[in-house]
Every structure is written in structure tokens, then in C-alpha cells.
Design a protein around this motif. Sequence first.
Motif, mmCIF file in Angstrom:
data_model
loop_
_atom_site.group_PDB
_atom_site.id
_atom_site.type_symbol
_atom_site.label_atom_id
_atom_site.label_comp_id
_atom_site.label_asym_id
_atom_site.label_seq_id
_atom_site.Cartn_x
_atom_site.Cartn_y
_atom_site.Cartn_z
ATOM 1 N N ASP A 23 0.842 -1.197 0.000
ATOM 2 C CA ASP A 23 0.000 0.000 0.000
ATOM 3 C C ASP A 23 0.879 1.250 0.000
ATOM 4 O OD1 ASP A 23 -2.356 1.526 0.127
ATOM 5 O OD2 ASP A 23 -2.195 1.672 2.305
ATOM 6 N N GLY A 24 0.691 2.085 -0.998
ATOM 7 C CA GLY A 24 1.456 3.318 -1.093
ATOM 8 C C GLY A 24 2.800 3.175 -1.781
ATOM 9 N N ILE A 25 3.167 1.967 -2.203
ATOM 10 C CA ILE A 25 4.434 1.735 -2.903
ATOM 11 C C ILE A 25 4.155 1.584 -4.389
ATOM 12 C CG2 ILE A 25 6.404 0.191 -3.174
ATOM 13 C CD1 ILE A 25 6.132 -0.555 -0.243
ATOM 14 N N ASP A 26 4.741 2.447 -5.192
ATOM 15 C CA ASP A 26 4.546 2.417 -6.646
ATOM 16 C C ASP A 26 5.670 1.620 -7.287
ATOM 17 O OD1 ASP A 26 4.002 2.860 -9.298
ATOM 18 O OD2 ASP A 26 4.340 5.037 -9.246
ATOM 19 N N LEU A 27 5.335 0.510 -7.913
ATOM 20 C CA LEU A 27 6.329 -0.348 -8.548
ATOM 21 C C LEU A 27 6.366 -0.181 -10.058
ATOM 22 C CD1 LEU A 27 5.915 -3.667 -6.505
ATOM 23 C CD2 LEU A 27 7.479 -1.752 -6.105
ATOM 24 N N THR A 28 5.801 0.890 -10.554
ATOM 25 C CA THR A 28 5.834 1.152 -11.994
ATOM 26 C C THR A 28 7.274 1.160 -12.484
ATOM 27 O OG1 THR A 28 3.829 2.488 -11.841
ATOM 28 C CG2 THR A 28 5.190 2.767 -13.813
ATOM 29 N N GLY A 29 7.535 0.397 -13.529
ATOM 30 C CA GLY A 29 8.875 0.325 -14.091
ATOM 31 C C GLY A 29 9.752 -0.747 -13.465
ATOM 32 N N LYS A 30 9.296 -1.376 -12.393
ATOM 33 C CA LYS A 30 10.061 -2.445 -11.756
ATOM 34 C C LYS A 30 9.764 -3.777 -12.443
ATOM 35 C CE LYS A 30 11.693 0.162 -8.393
ATOM 36 N NZ LYS A 30 13.144 0.480 -8.258
ATOM 37 N N GLY A 53 1.931 -2.078 -10.042
ATOM 38 C CA GLY A 53 2.554 -1.514 -11.228
ATOM 39 C C GLY A 53 3.747 -2.252 -11.770
ATOM 40 N N ALA A 54 4.183 -3.334 -11.116
ATOM 41 C CA ALA A 54 5.363 -4.061 -11.566
ATOM 42 C C ALA A 54 5.071 -4.906 -12.794
ATOM 43 C CB ALA A 54 5.885 -4.951 -10.454
ATOM 44 N N ASN A 55 6.105 -5.136 -13.583
ATOM 45 C CA ASN A 55 6.066 -6.140 -14.632
ATOM 46 C C ASN A 55 6.634 -7.421 -14.038
ATOM 47 O OD1 ASN A 55 5.126 -4.516 -16.868
ATOM 48 N ND2 ASN A 55 7.111 -3.504 -16.786
ATOM 49 N N VAL A 56 5.913 -8.522 -14.178
ATOM 50 C CA VAL A 56 6.289 -9.764 -13.505
ATOM 51 C C VAL A 56 6.523 -10.871 -14.525
ATOM 52 C CG1 VAL A 56 5.686 -11.410 -11.700
ATOM 53 C CG2 VAL A 56 4.829 -9.057 -11.561
ATOM 54 N N VAL A 57 7.668 -11.517 -14.416
ATOM 55 C CA VAL A 57 7.980 -12.688 -15.225
ATOM 56 C C VAL A 57 7.757 -13.919 -14.363
ATOM 57 C CG1 VAL A 57 9.772 -13.935 -16.498
ATOM 58 C CG2 VAL A 57 9.664 -11.431 -16.614
ATOM 59 N N VAL A 58 6.938 -14.835 -14.854
ATOM 60 C CA VAL A 58 6.604 -16.046 -14.105
ATOM 61 C C VAL A 58 7.078 -17.261 -14.901
ATOM 62 C CG1 VAL A 58 4.769 -17.442 -13.093
ATOM 63 C CG2 VAL A 58 4.608 -14.940 -13.036
ATOM 64 N N PRO A 59 8.229 -17.817 -14.539
ATOM 65 C CA PRO A 59 8.661 -19.058 -15.188
ATOM 66 C C PRO A 59 7.875 -20.227 -14.622
ATOM 67 C CG PRO A 59 10.269 -18.387 -13.547
ATOM 68 C CD PRO A 59 9.194 -17.332 -13.555
ATOM 69 N N ALA A 60 7.575 -21.195 -15.460
ATOM 70 C CA ALA A 60 6.694 -22.279 -15.010
ATOM 71 C C ALA A 60 7.047 -23.596 -15.678
ATOM 72 C CB ALA A 60 5.235 -21.933 -15.312
ATOM 73 N N ARG A 61 6.985 -24.645 -14.911
ATOM 74 C CA ARG A 61 7.164 -25.991 -15.468
ATOM 75 C C ARG A 61 5.997 -26.356 -16.370
ATOM 76 N NH1 ARG A 61 5.797 -31.009 -13.500
ATOM 77 N NH2 ARG A 61 5.049 -30.072 -11.553
ATOM 78 N N ALA A 258 9.644 -8.565 1.810
ATOM 79 C CA ALA A 258 11.090 -8.748 1.648
ATOM 80 C C ALA A 258 11.595 -8.140 0.347
ATOM 81 C CB ALA A 258 11.425 -10.236 1.690
ATOM 82 N N ALA A 259 10.793 -8.240 -0.693
ATOM 83 C CA ALA A 259 11.232 -7.784 -2.010
ATOM 84 C C ALA A 259 11.249 -6.277 -2.154
ATOM 85 C CB ALA A 259 10.343 -8.402 -3.091
ATOM 86 N N PHE A 260 10.329 -5.565 -1.479
ATOM 87 C CA PHE A 260 10.214 -4.136 -1.779
ATOM 88 C C PHE A 260 9.993 -3.201 -0.590
ATOM 89 C CE2 PHE A 260 9.299 -5.906 -6.020
ATOM 90 C CZ PHE A 260 10.229 -5.167 -6.739
ATOM 91 N N SER A 261 9.919 -3.696 0.611
ATOM 92 C CA SER A 261 9.669 -2.779 1.716
ATOM 93 C C SER A 261 10.857 -1.850 1.959
ATOM 94 C CB SER A 261 9.374 -3.534 3.001
ATOM 95 O OG SER A 261 9.253 -2.621 4.086
ATOM 96 N N PRO A 262 10.615 -0.554 2.049
ATOM 97 C CA PRO A 262 11.692 0.374 2.414
ATOM 98 C C PRO A 262 12.187 0.164 3.836
ATOM 99 C CG PRO A 262 9.571 1.513 2.334
ATOM 100 C CD PRO A 262 9.351 0.148 1.767
ATOM 101 N N GLN A 263 11.412 -0.550 4.654
ATOM 102 C CA GLN A 263 11.835 -0.815 6.024
ATOM 103 C C GLN A 263 13.080 -1.699 6.090
ATOM 104 O OE1 GLN A 263 7.995 -2.435 7.369
ATOM 105 N NE2 GLN A 263 7.831 -0.706 8.789
#
Length: 315
Positions: A23-30, A53-61, A258-263
Motif C-alpha cells: 500500500d502506497g508503494i509504486d512499482l511502476t517500471g520495476k 505496477g510491476a512487470n512480472v515474469v513467471v517461469p513455469a514448469r 522482503a522484495a520491496f519494503s523500504p523498512q
Amino acid sequence: MSTPQHAIGSGFGAATTAAEVLDGIDLTGKRVLVTGGYSGIGLETTRALAAAGANVVVPARRPATAKEALAGIDGVETDGLDLADLDSVEAFADRRLAAGEGFDAVIDSAGVMASPETRVGPGWELQFATNHLGHFALVNRLAPLLNEGARVVAVSSGGHRRSPIRWDDPHFERGYDRWEAYGQSKTANVLFAVHLDRLGKERGVRAFALHPGGILTPLQRHVSHEDQVALGWIDEDGNAVADWLKTPEQGAATQTWAAFSPQLEGMGGVYLVDCEVAEVTEDGGGVAPYAVDPEEAALLWDFSVELTGVDGFGR
């Protein structure tokens, strides 16, 4: 043992969802890679990241299954990958390297649990091969694509307490126990993050490991209905009864945090639980001392390099 494993007062908890974390974190361009990002908590992670806003690559079997599960979620791309097959890992990485698009986070969310005894490659035990070695090779091959400030997130489990690394018999050649094998693979996930962070932080790459909590997902496909009842997870009708069970949305929160928190800025190499840095404890909760031992982590890294032939960070 001196350790950075101390709570930071995140303000989140076991009931926090992935959407609330972002909430409140903009991932546009990530750009984010999420293994297992089409099922269980991986799917909820992908959904939350894309919504931010993130672009996500999902590799899959199973790419066709992944496309069906992810239909309607914008900004998501699928590709083929079998973590138990290092040739498949290499081929996937080569395609990504050829595309040349960097990643701001890699979330190693795929895995198998309590599987029947299965051998892959040169006789490796399946859970260690998939949960650890496949992800180890993947991240190391993708090292050139990790942007400065990128985070690598290894999804472990409280099940790491079932076994440290069995240096005398890591592939269970002298008798197989499916839960001990799972535990060893989850310990390996934590140790991987510990040493990867040590090697990567000079170039701005940090790593975290975590326990997502208990969630009923397809991960339990090798655990029979009877066993789940005996373990106190569900009742005879299949209804969840354990009060510690999370929803998939809650289970996805800690890896998303873990991936994106500024904390967590400036931190790395730590094990997380319920969107918080866990304490080192001998029994229950937290993280076992052997799972965050830097000497064990270095030994496992060298062993993994020998097995996979891949080392993208140097030792």
C-alpha cells in the motif's frame, strides 16, 4: 554468534496481506521474477506486485497452466522453466540474458514438499535439487541482470528445523525421510540467502529468506488427506482447522515485504517471519542457529557450485 536477527518493529504481522504491504508503494517500471508465481502464495504475490505496477515474469514448469491461472492480470509474462532440470534452468537464463532486461527482485517461491523419494539429474534428491539447487543455479545465471538495489528472496519454511544440511548424506542415499529431506532443502534456502547477501551487497544486491507461514495450497499435494488430518491441519471434511493457518493473501505478504519494503533498506542476509525480522531461537519460532551460520552458508555455497557448475557472484 553475533547476528542481525532482531525485530525492527515493522508494524505488520501474521494477518497482513501482500496488498497491504505494498500500500502506497509504486512499482511502476520495476521488473520482478517470481518462480511458482502462478499457484498458491506465488500467485497472490504476482497479483499484488502487478497491481502495484510491476512487470512480472513467471517461469513455469507448466506454461499453459500458468497462462490460464494468470489470465486477466496485466503486466505478467510467462516462460518455461523446470527447476529440477539444470539444462532447463540454463535455457531459461539464456533467453533472459539475450533479452537483456534487468530485474529489481527475484522471488524464489516455487518448491516441492514431502515428495516421495525421487532422483533427478545425477541422482540428486528431488527436494534439495528443486528447492535449492535449481534456484541457486537460476539466480547465479541471472546475476548479470540483477539491477543495482535488487533483492533476492528465498522462500524457506519453519520446516527448516526438521534438518540441518546432512553433510554426510545430503542426497539420502542411505535411507529416505521425506520430511527430513524437505527440512534440509529449506535450511539450504536460508543459508543461500545468508551467503548470497555477503557476496552481493558490494554491488547492491541483497538477499533475504523467510517463512511465509502455514497456508493450504497445492504445495501439500504429496501430503495425503489422512496425514493432513493427523497433523491437525484440516478436519475429516477437508476444512482448515489449525488456528495458525493463513490465507494465500496473508501467506504472500512476507515475501512481498522482503522484495520491496523500504523498512529493509540497507539490510540483508536475514530470515523473516510475519513481515518481521525473526529472532534466533533453539526451539520453535524464529530461525534455528545452524540455518544462519555464516560458515555453514559458505560451505553450502561451495558445495552448490561444485554440483551445478555455476557461480555468478564469486566465492
